[in-house]
Design a protein around this motif. Sequence first.
Motif, PDB file in Angstrom:
ATOM      1  N   ASP A 127       0.776  -1.356   0.089  1.00 54.42           N
ATOM      2  CA  ASP A 127       0.180   0.046   0.016  1.00 54.42           C
ATOM      3  C   ASP A 127       0.848   1.147   0.023  1.00 54.42           C
ATOM      4  O   ASP A 127       0.626   2.333   0.714  1.00 54.42           O
ATOM      5  N   LEU A 128       1.883   1.279  -0.706  1.00 59.14           N
ATOM      6  CA  LEU A 128       2.859   2.182  -1.065  1.00 59.14           C
ATOM      7  C   LEU A 128       3.348   2.211  -2.432  1.00 59.14           C
ATOM      8  O   LEU A 128       4.001   1.301  -2.859  1.00 59.14           O
ATOM      9  N   PRO A 129       3.376   3.443  -3.025  1.00 59.86           N
ATOM     10  CA  PRO A 129       3.738   3.268  -4.543  1.00 59.86           C
ATOM     11  C   PRO A 129       5.418   3.202  -4.419  1.00 59.86           C
ATOM     12  O   PRO A 129       6.092   3.493  -3.314  1.00 59.86           O
ATOM     13  N   ILE A 130       5.752   2.522  -5.479  1.00 62.79           N
ATOM     14  CA  ILE A 130       7.293   2.080  -5.674  1.00 62.79           C
ATOM     15  C   ILE A 130       7.832   2.857  -6.759  1.00 62.79           C
ATOM     16  O   ILE A 130       7.150   2.915  -7.878  1.00 62.79           O
ATOM     17  N   ASP A 131       8.674   3.975  -6.434  1.00 57.36           N
ATOM     18  CA  ASP A 131       9.528   4.962  -7.254  1.00 57.36           C
ATOM     19  C   ASP A 131      10.367   4.020  -8.220  1.00 57.36           C
ATOM     20  O   ASP A 131      11.096   3.299  -7.763  1.00 57.36           O
ATOM     21  N   ILE A 132       9.973   4.139  -9.606  1.00 58.23           N
ATOM     22  CA  ILE A 132      10.753   3.367 -10.668  1.00 58.23           C
ATOM     23  C   ILE A 132      11.682   4.105 -11.480  1.00 58.23           C
ATOM     24  O   ILE A 132      10.985   5.031 -12.278  1.00 58.23           O
ATOM     25  N   TYR A 133      13.086   4.007 -11.537  1.00 62.69           N
ATOM     26  CA  TYR A 133      13.742   4.917 -12.414  1.00 62.69           C
ATOM     27  C   TYR A 133      14.359   3.849 -13.317  1.00 62.69           C
ATOM     28  O   TYR A 133      14.649   2.768 -13.145  1.00 62.69           O
ATOM     29  N   PHE A 134      14.349   4.146 -14.969  1.00 64.76           N
ATOM     30  CA  PHE A 134      14.770   2.938 -15.843  1.00 64.76           C
ATOM     31  C   PHE A 134      15.544   3.677 -17.015  1.00 64.76           C
ATOM     32  O   PHE A 134      15.178   4.871 -17.296  1.00 64.76           O
ATOM     33  N   MET A 135      16.491   3.212 -17.582  1.00 64.26           N
ATOM     34  CA  MET A 135      17.267   3.459 -18.587  1.00 64.26           C
ATOM     35  C   MET A 135      17.841   2.426 -19.429  1.00 64.26           C
ATOM     36  O   MET A 135      17.991   1.411 -19.221  1.00 64.26           O
ATOM     37  N   GLY A 136      18.503   3.044 -20.784  1.00 63.67           N
ATOM     38  CA  GLY A 136      19.411   1.932 -21.401  1.00 63.67           C
ATOM     39  C   GLY A 136      20.712   2.193 -20.773  1.00 63.67           C
ATOM     40  O   GLY A 136      20.865   2.938 -19.766  1.00 63.67           O
ATOM     41  N   GLU A 137      21.750   1.761 -21.770  1.00 64.44           N
ATOM     42  CA  GLU A 137      23.057   1.974 -21.164  1.00 64.44           C
ATOM     43  C   GLU A 137      23.420   3.219 -21.025  1.00 64.44           C
ATOM     44  O   GLU A 137      24.339   3.581 -20.242  1.00 64.44           O
ATOM     45  N   SER A 138      22.892   4.212 -21.737  1.00 63.43           N
ATOM     46  CA  SER A 138      23.185   5.857 -21.561  1.00 63.43           C
ATOM     47  C   SER A 138      22.048   6.501 -21.993  1.00 63.43           C
ATOM     48  O   SER A 138      21.215   6.025 -22.714  1.00 63.43           O
ATOM     49  N   GLY A 139      22.124   7.779 -21.824  1.00 59.98           N
ATOM     50  CA  GLY A 139      21.108   8.490 -22.562  1.00 59.98           C
ATOM     51  C   GLY A 139      20.084   8.919 -21.432  1.00 59.98           C
ATOM     52  O   GLY A 139      20.310   8.708 -19.961  1.00 59.98           O
ATOM     53  N   GLU A 140      18.667   8.989 -21.660  1.00 60.47           N
ATOM     54  CA  GLU A 140      17.784   9.647 -20.729  1.00 60.47           C
ATOM     55  C   GLU A 140      17.318   8.551 -19.787  1.00 60.47           C
ATOM     56  O   GLU A 140      17.442   7.424 -19.953  1.00 60.47           O
ATOM     57  N   VAL A 141      16.921   9.072 -18.761  1.00 59.21           N
ATOM     58  CA  VAL A 141      16.338   8.018 -17.591  1.00 59.21           C
ATOM     59  C   VAL A 141      14.755   8.670 -17.315  1.00 59.21           C
ATOM     60  O   VAL A 141      14.648   9.769 -17.208  1.00 59.21           O
ATOM     61  N   MET A 142      14.128   7.780 -17.343  1.00 58.52           N
ATOM     62  CA  MET A 142      12.765   8.145 -16.962  1.00 58.52           C
ATOM     63  C   MET A 142      12.269   7.428 -15.579  1.00 58.52           C
ATOM     64  O   MET A 142      12.893   6.562 -15.129  1.00 58.52           O
TER      65      MET A 142
END
Length: 160
Positions: A127-142
């Motif tokens: 009952d708590l959101p999980i903060d998720i960061y994702f990227m390729g090898e380089s470049g933008e991070v979402m």
Amino acid sequence: MKIKKIETQFEVYDDVNELPKDVSELMAEAVKARLRAYAPYSKFLVGAAILLDNGEIITGNNQENAAYPSGLCAERTAIYYAGSQYPEAKIIRMALIAGSVKNKTTMPIPPCGACRQAISEYEINQDLPIDIYFMGESGEVMRSKSLSNLLPLVFEKSVL
């Protein structure tokens, strides 16, 4: 008939240097985990790092098998380990990095469908959101502030 519109929203960082320090440190752990991945068939290496509310950082990477569906993704490797070793802890944040050995991956790579479903189970249960960061090898991070943003129509236990 009705039309139901579902929108998602992501934060996009130009690269890891733009991330907050604690997130870039977690991503660095995901990078290390990716280098230990076992992916002799797909040549696609994925690393995951999870921050728990008790301060522990759990890492995982993809583990392939000649019987292809028998392998496991990095996200599920890490999240299942966290669940088995720290069942009372809540998952605060995940950092994911993915890329091919054959081609440079510069676009952000989100969790696959199976991993989204697995992560959703933990997010719903805690009952708590999980903060998720994702990227390729380089470049933008979402960044997605919740798994429900990546999987808005989740299949969950209340329907069983």
